[in-house]
Structure formats: C-alpha cells, structure tokens
Design a protein around this motif. Structure first.
Motif, PDB file in Angstrom:
ATOM      1  N   THR A  76      37.955  42.369  42.980  1.00 22.71           N
ATOM      2  CA  THR A  76      37.133  43.024  44.003  1.00 22.71           C
ATOM      3  C   THR A  76      35.753  42.404  44.184  1.00 22.71           C
ATOM      4  OG1 THR A  76      36.329  44.637  42.368  1.00 22.71           O
ATOM      5  CG2 THR A  76      38.278  45.268  43.675  1.00 22.71           C
ATOM      6  N   ASP A  77      35.435  41.355  43.417  1.00 22.62           N
ATOM      7  CA  ASP A  77      34.125  40.724  43.578  1.00 22.62           C
ATOM      8  C   ASP A  77      34.210  39.237  43.261  1.00 22.62           C
ATOM      9  OD1 ASP A  77      32.874  40.198  40.645  1.00 22.62           O
ATOM     10  OD2 ASP A  77      34.085  42.027  40.624  1.00 22.62           O
ATOM     11  N   LEU A  78      33.299  38.477  43.828  1.00 20.42           N
ATOM     12  CA  LEU A  78      33.296  37.024  43.702  1.00 20.42           C
ATOM     13  C   LEU A  78      33.022  36.569  42.273  1.00 20.42           C
ATOM     14  CD1 LEU A  78      33.423  34.222  44.963  1.00 20.42           C
ATOM     15  CD2 LEU A  78      30.995  34.460  45.568  1.00 20.42           C
ATOM     16  N   THR A  79      32.112  37.238  41.591  1.00 20.40           N
ATOM     17  CA  THR A  79      31.762  36.836  40.225  1.00 20.40           C
ATOM     18  C   THR A  79      32.991  36.840  39.320  1.00 20.40           C
ATOM     19  OG1 THR A  79      29.495  37.684  40.428  1.00 20.40           O
ATOM     20  CG2 THR A  79      30.361  37.394  38.209  1.00 20.40           C
ATOM     21  N   THR A  80      33.774  37.909  39.405  1.00 20.23           N
ATOM     22  CA  THR A  80      34.977  38.004  38.575  1.00 20.23           C
ATOM     23  C   THR A  80      36.004  36.953  38.975  1.00 20.23           C
ATOM     24  OG1 THR A  80      34.629  40.381  38.302  1.00 20.23           O
ATOM     25  CG2 THR A  80      36.815  39.533  37.787  1.00 20.23           C
ATOM     26  N   ALA A  81      36.169  36.740  40.276  1.00 21.40           N
ATOM     27  CA  ALA A  81      37.135  35.744  40.750  1.00 21.40           C
ATOM     28  C   ALA A  81      36.791  34.354  40.234  1.00 21.40           C
ATOM     29  CB  ALA A  81      37.169  35.741  42.274  1.00 21.40           C
ATOM     30  N   LEU A  82      35.531  33.974  40.358  1.00 20.87           N
ATOM     31  CA  LEU A  82      35.108  32.643  39.915  1.00 20.87           C
ATOM     32  C   LEU A  82      35.192  32.501  38.400  1.00 20.87           C
ATOM     33  CD1 LEU A  82      32.068  31.976  42.277  1.00 20.87           C
ATOM     34  CD2 LEU A  82      34.395  31.066  42.451  1.00 20.87           C
ATOM     35  N   ALA A  83      34.846  33.585  37.680  1.00 19.74           N
ATOM     36  CA  ALA A  83      34.939  33.539  36.221  1.00 19.74           C
ATOM     37  C   ALA A  83      36.388  33.364  35.789  1.00 19.74           C
ATOM     38  CB  ALA A  83      34.353  34.813  35.616  1.00 19.74           C
ATOM     39  N   ALA A  84      37.293  34.113  36.426  1.00 16.98           N
ATOM     40  CA  ALA A  84      38.712  34.016  36.087  1.00 16.98           C
ATOM     41  C   ALA A  84      39.226  32.598  36.308  1.00 16.98           C
ATOM     42  CB  ALA A  84      39.515  35.008  36.922  1.00 16.98           C
TER      43      ALA A  84
ATOM     44  N   GLU B 275      46.515  51.464  49.249  1.00 13.46           N
ATOM     45  CA  GLU B 275      45.757  52.561  48.652  1.00 13.46           C
ATOM     46  C   GLU B 275      45.720  52.372  47.140  1.00 13.46           C
ATOM     47  OE1 GLU B 275      43.290  55.701  48.924  1.00 13.46           O
ATOM     48  OE2 GLU B 275      44.287  54.725  50.599  1.00 13.46           O
ATOM     49  N   SER B 276      44.538  52.248  46.575  1.00 11.48           N
ATOM     50  CA  SER B 276      44.364  51.961  45.149  1.00 11.48           C
ATOM     51  C   SER B 276      42.886  52.019  44.799  1.00 11.48           C
ATOM     52  CB  SER B 276      44.912  50.567  44.826  1.00 11.48           C
ATOM     53  OG  SER B 276      44.529  50.150  43.533  1.00 11.48           O
ATOM     54  N   LYS B 277      42.601  52.256  43.536  1.00  9.61           N
ATOM     55  CA  LYS B 277      41.208  52.216  43.101  1.00  9.61           C
ATOM     56  C   LYS B 277      40.680  50.787  43.115  1.00  9.61           C
ATOM     57  CE  LYS B 277      42.277  51.975  38.132  1.00  9.61           C
ATOM     58  NZ  LYS B 277      42.104  52.661  36.826  1.00  9.61           N
ATOM     59  N   ARG B 278      41.588  49.818  43.264  1.00  8.63           N
ATOM     60  CA  ARG B 278      41.188  48.413  43.315  1.00  8.63           C
ATOM     61  C   ARG B 278      41.261  47.867  44.741  1.00  8.63           C
ATOM     62  NH1 ARG B 278      44.946  49.066  39.357  1.00  8.63           N
ATOM     63  NH2 ARG B 278      44.168  49.147  37.212  1.00  8.63           N
ATOM     64  N   ARG B 279      41.400  48.750  45.705  1.00 12.65           N
ATOM     65  CA  ARG B 279      41.504  48.306  47.101  1.00 12.65           C
ATOM     66  C   ARG B 279      40.234  47.573  47.521  1.00 12.65           C
ATOM     67  NH1 ARG B 279      43.855  51.983  52.015  1.00 12.65           N
ATOM     68  NH2 ARG B 279      44.049  50.310  53.564  1.00 12.65           N
ATOM     69  N   ILE B 280      40.430  46.503  48.278  1.00 14.12           N
ATOM     70  CA  ILE B 280      39.306  45.698  48.743  1.00 14.12           C
ATOM     71  C   ILE B 280      39.329  45.633  50.264  1.00 14.12           C
ATOM     72  CG2 ILE B 280      40.615  43.529  48.620  1.00 14.12           C
ATOM     73  CD1 ILE B 280      38.014  42.158  47.689  1.00 14.12           C
ATOM     74  N   SER B 281      38.176  45.536  50.879  1.00 11.20           N
ATOM     75  CA  SER B 281      38.124  45.427  52.333  1.00 11.20           C
ATOM     76  C   SER B 281      38.508  44.017  52.757  1.00 11.20           C
ATOM     77  CB  SER B 281      36.715  45.751  52.846  1.00 11.20           C
ATOM     78  OG  SER B 281      35.804  44.731  52.463  1.00 11.20           O
ATOM     79  N   VAL B 282      38.973  43.906  53.984  1.00  7.12           N
ATOM     80  CA  VAL B 282      39.354  42.596  54.507  1.00  7.12           C
ATOM     81  C   VAL B 282      38.153  41.659  54.529  1.00  7.12           C
ATOM     82  CG1 VAL B 282      40.186  41.381  56.561  1.00  7.12           C
ATOM     83  CG2 VAL B 282      41.220  43.552  55.890  1.00  7.12           C
ATOM     84  N   GLU B 283      37.019  42.181  54.926  1.00  9.26           N
ATOM     85  CA  GLU B 283      35.811  41.362  55.020  1.00  9.26           C
ATOM     86  C   GLU B 283      35.386  40.822  53.654  1.00  9.26           C
ATOM     87  OE1 GLU B 283      36.180  44.408  56.242  1.00  9.26           O
ATOM     88  OE2 GLU B 283      36.381  43.882  58.370  1.00  9.26           O
ATOM     89  N   LYS B 284      35.448  41.672  52.636  1.00 11.70           N
ATOM     90  CA  LYS B 284      35.026  41.245  51.309  1.00 11.70           C
ATOM     91  C   LYS B 284      36.004  40.228  50.728  1.00 11.70           C
ATOM     92  CE  LYS B 284      33.013  43.185  47.110  1.00 11.70           C
ATOM     93  NZ  LYS B 284      32.700  44.447  46.385  1.00 11.70           N
ATOM     94  N   ALA B 285      37.292  40.469  50.932  1.00 12.73           N
ATOM     95  CA  ALA B 285      38.298  39.530  50.445  1.00 12.73           C
ATOM     96  C   ALA B 285      38.131  38.174  51.118  1.00 12.73           C
ATOM     97  CB  ALA B 285      39.696  40.083  50.686  1.00 12.73           C
TER      98      ALA B 285
END
Length: 215
Positions: free
Chosen positions: A9-17, A31-41
């Motif tokens: 759900t965030d760039l920092t985690t994606a880049l770290a991974a 529908e999920s607690k990890r749902r992300i918006s299209v814009e953010k993705a």
C-alpha cells in the motif's frame, strides 16, 4: 527461489521489498483492509523496475473495470479471487492468476477447469472472498493434481514455515501478505527475513512452477 509480496500500500515498502529481493509486488483492488486506490497504485508502479511483476488482485469484478484499472496502473498480471469462470479468465487481456480455495481434498479438482496462466491454491475464503491467511494441509496436494500446471499456493506462509513449504511442494515462487505484517501493517524486518528464508532454500523449482501466496 522467487518471491511475491502482496497487499502493498505504499512506495517505501514496495521499494524495500524489491531491494531485499522480491520479484513481484501485489496490489489489492477488492474489499480488504489492504485495499489500495488506483491512483496510489499507479504512482507506486511508476517507481518500480520494469522486470518486477505487478499483480492486481480482484474479487468478482466486472471485466471492464479490471481492464481499466490494469491499464491505468500498469499491471502485468491479474489475480482473480472470486467466482470467476474459466471463460471470464480467458477473456482478459493480461495473464491471469485464478485462485481456488481449499476446503477439503476435493477442492483441487477445480484446477482441471482452468487453463489460465496460473492457478492459485489458497486456504479457505476469508471475510472479503480472498484468503484468510491460514495455512492448510499441504500434504493434500498430490503431484498428479498440479501436473503440467503453473500453480500458486496460498495460505498462512511466514518466515517460520516457508522453508518447510518449499521443501514439501518444491515451488517456483512464494508469495506472502499477512505473514510479513505486525499489527496489520507490513513489517520490513519480517519481509527481509521471509525473503532471505525463501531464497536460501534451494529445493524448489524442480517439480513445477508454483507460487505460494498468503493473503
């Protein structure tokens, strides 16, 4: 051993991974607690290397919406966790990962109905239709059931059991979400440990192409 980290759900985690060695990143649009918006993705994907797989997770979404989101975000694969038919999977323009929930020994018979690029074998469905993050008996999977299939196995993977899962199933890739979280948030230390454990296992990749996923 390849690794996919799902529920980003965030760039920092994606880049770290990716820095730790992840080969694929998953975004949840259902529908999920990890749902992300299209814009953010979309913003996250613009910062990711081209060779990293970008997977979008959907549950019973209409084709037009899936195609729209995939195109806008820049996805490379579509993961379906609902009641989508084989015909629906084949109608999509991107490679499809179709999830099958394992409730008993007969659940895997549904694999024969799907000829999509990957079949994801997950634990019992959770509140929102995807996996519930619980492992099931991996011994119920026979070599004949997944023969000639690119299989994604999901449910309850974490840094403690991933090596055992790899030893039993001999996968091509492992995928985790809740198993690398602390109090519902991605934990960078757990992500790094999980990837290290998975990539330190050299028993995989010989039986067939399998991706392990834990939602």
């Amino acid at each position: 051993m390849k690794v996919k980290i799902c529920g980003i759900t965030d760039l920092t985690t994606a880049l770290a991974a990716i820095d730790y060695g992840a080969d694929a990143i998953g975004f949840v649009f259902a529908e999920s607690k990890r749902r992300i918006s299209v814009e953010k993705a979309k913003d996250i994907v613009t910062h990711l290397p081209k060779d990293i797989l970008k997977v979008g997770v959907f549950v019973n979404e209409v084709k037009e919406k899936i195609e729209e989101i995939a195109s806008c975000v820049g996805l490379t694969h579509v993961q379906l966790h609902g009641d989508e038919t084989p015909a629906f999977s084949q109608s999509l323009s991107l490679p499809v990962i179709k999830a099958i929930s394992v409730n008993d020994d007969q659940s895997l018979n549904a694999i024969e109905n799907h000829s999509c690029e990957y079949v994801l074998i997950d634990g019992p469905k959770g509140k929102y239709g995807g996996g519930n993050g619980l492992a099931f008996d991996w011994n119920c999977i026979s070599a004949n059931q997944i023969k000639n299939k690119k299989v994604i196995l999901a449910g309850g993977l974490h840094e403690v059991n991933v090596e055992e899962a790899i030893r039993l199933i001999k996968p091509y890739m492992v995928d985790v979400s809740s198993g690398v979280e602390t109090e519902g948030k991605k934990d960078l230390d757990k992500i790094q440990s999980f990837i290290n454990k998975a990539k330190g296992s050299h028993t995989g990749g010989t039986r067939n192409e399998v991706i392990y996923t834990a939602e």
